[in-house]
Design a protein around this motif. Structure first.
Motif, PDB file in Angstrom:
ATOM      1  N   ILE A 100     -13.452  -3.629   0.243  1.00  0.00           N
ATOM      2  CA  ILE A 100     -12.198  -3.642  -0.502  1.00  0.00           C
ATOM      3  C   ILE A 100     -12.402  -4.139  -1.928  1.00  0.00           C
ATOM      4  N   PHE A 116      -9.188   0.887  -3.176  1.00  0.00           N
ATOM      5  CA  PHE A 116      -8.073   1.252  -2.310  1.00  0.00           C
ATOM      6  C   PHE A 116      -8.415   2.583  -1.630  1.00  0.00           C
ATOM      7  N   ASN A 173      -3.075   7.721  -5.052  1.00  0.00           N
ATOM      8  CA  ASN A 173      -1.814   7.285  -4.444  1.00  0.00           C
ATOM      9  C   ASN A 173      -0.753   8.374  -4.542  1.00  0.00           C
ATOM     10  N   GLU A 198       1.812   3.201  -1.313  1.00  0.00           N
ATOM     11  CA  GLU A 198       0.523   3.156  -2.017  1.00  0.00           C
ATOM     12  C   GLU A 198       0.731   2.773  -3.479  1.00  0.00           C
ATOM     13  N   GLN A 248       1.207  -0.930  -3.551  1.00  0.00           N
ATOM     14  CA  GLN A 248      -0.040  -1.683  -3.369  1.00  0.00           C
ATOM     15  C   GLN A 248      -0.825  -1.763  -4.668  1.00  0.00           C
ATOM     16  N   LEU A 249      -0.922  -0.648  -5.351  1.00  0.00           N
ATOM     17  CA  LEU A 249      -1.670  -0.613  -6.605  1.00  0.00           C
ATOM     18  C   LEU A 249      -0.995  -1.477  -7.662  1.00  0.00           C
ATOM     19  N   TYR A 267      -1.384  -5.284  -6.958  1.00  0.00           N
ATOM     20  CA  TYR A 267      -2.704  -5.834  -7.301  1.00  0.00           C
ATOM     21  C   TYR A 267      -2.814  -6.058  -8.803  1.00  0.00           C
TER      22      TYR A 267
END
Length: 243
Positions: free
Chosen positions: A25, A37, A63, A68, A71-72, A75
């Motif tokens: 990861i 990812f 994504n 998704e 999530q990106l 981060y």
């Protein structure tokens, strides 16, 4: 997209473990952190690269679902990162599906693609339908890349190698100082990219691997477009497609 060889000796086959998955990861390469990812049904390795300056580079935004995207974004926000460039290693839909979201989120951040990838990129909607992906119309590419150019972010520099064979417009990004390369769908752990899709060329793909990749230092770490990380030395020994 990757060819798999089912006849590998049993002692060469690997079993995925939770530790291996977690290690894949996030990786630290001297000065650069690479967060990986696994996005969309084809499980593209979407990468976020950044250093201590907090400037970031996104490679292959795959994504295509809202979770998704979240999530990106989470981060990037949680690490206080500023996206400077979005780069596509090649124009296949699984590697560019997140381009519309990236452009909506950061309108002034340029999208990069090799100049030879334009014709395939322009047909992204048709390719998306063929692979069962529902994506928006692709935004225009802002900057085209060529062999030998340098991509910069923070205090880092990545060399652009033109490595067609999987499809026109395929590039590899090489960081000699930090000892890794990002090769899209050119080369995988004990396998290679498909060459049966439009503009693919199997002989050219193998030539690119042998002349531009396997000539790099043996301890260079390979970050492919799908699957696990590997090294030049490992592929020289165990990749049956390039022996």
């Amino acid at each position: 997209m990757v060819w798999k060889l089912n006849s590998l000796p049993k002692n060469r086959k690997k079993r995925a473990t939770l530790t291996a998955i977690m290690q894949s990861i996030s990786q630290q390469f001297n000065e650069i952190t690479v967060r990986i990812f696994h996005f969309n049904p084809i499980m593209v390795n979407t990468l976020v690269l950044h250093d201590h300056t907090k400037e970031a580079l996104i490679v292959d935004p795959g994504n295509c679902q809202s979770y998704e995207d979240a999530q990106l974004k989470e981060y990037l926000d949680s690490h206080g990162l500023t996206v400077k460039k979005v780069v596509n290693t090649h124009p296949h839909i699984d590697h560019i599906a997140g381009n519309p979201w990236c452009k909506h989120t950061w309108p002034n951040v340029p999208l990069y693609l090799h100049e030879a990838g334009g014709p395939i990129y322009d047909k992204a909607a048709a390719y998306a339908y063929a692979f069962g992906l529902d994506v928006e119309k692709m935004p225009a590419i802002d900057c085209t890349l060529k062999e030998g150019e340098t991509l910069s972010f923070g205090e880092q520099r990545l060399q652009v190698l033109y490595t067609p064979g999987h499809c026109d417009g395929s590039i590899t990004l090489y960081d000699a100082r930090n000892g890794f390369l990002i090769c899209g769908d050119l080369l995988f752990e004990e396998s290679v990219g498909r060459s049966d899709l439009p503009t693919g060329n199997g002989a050219l793909l193998v030539e690119m691997i042998k002349t531009k990749i396997l000539t790099l230092p043996n301890d260079t770490i390979i970050i492919p477009g799908h699957g696990e990380l590997t090294t030049i030395a490992h592929e020289q020994l165990y990749n049956p497609f390039i022996q």
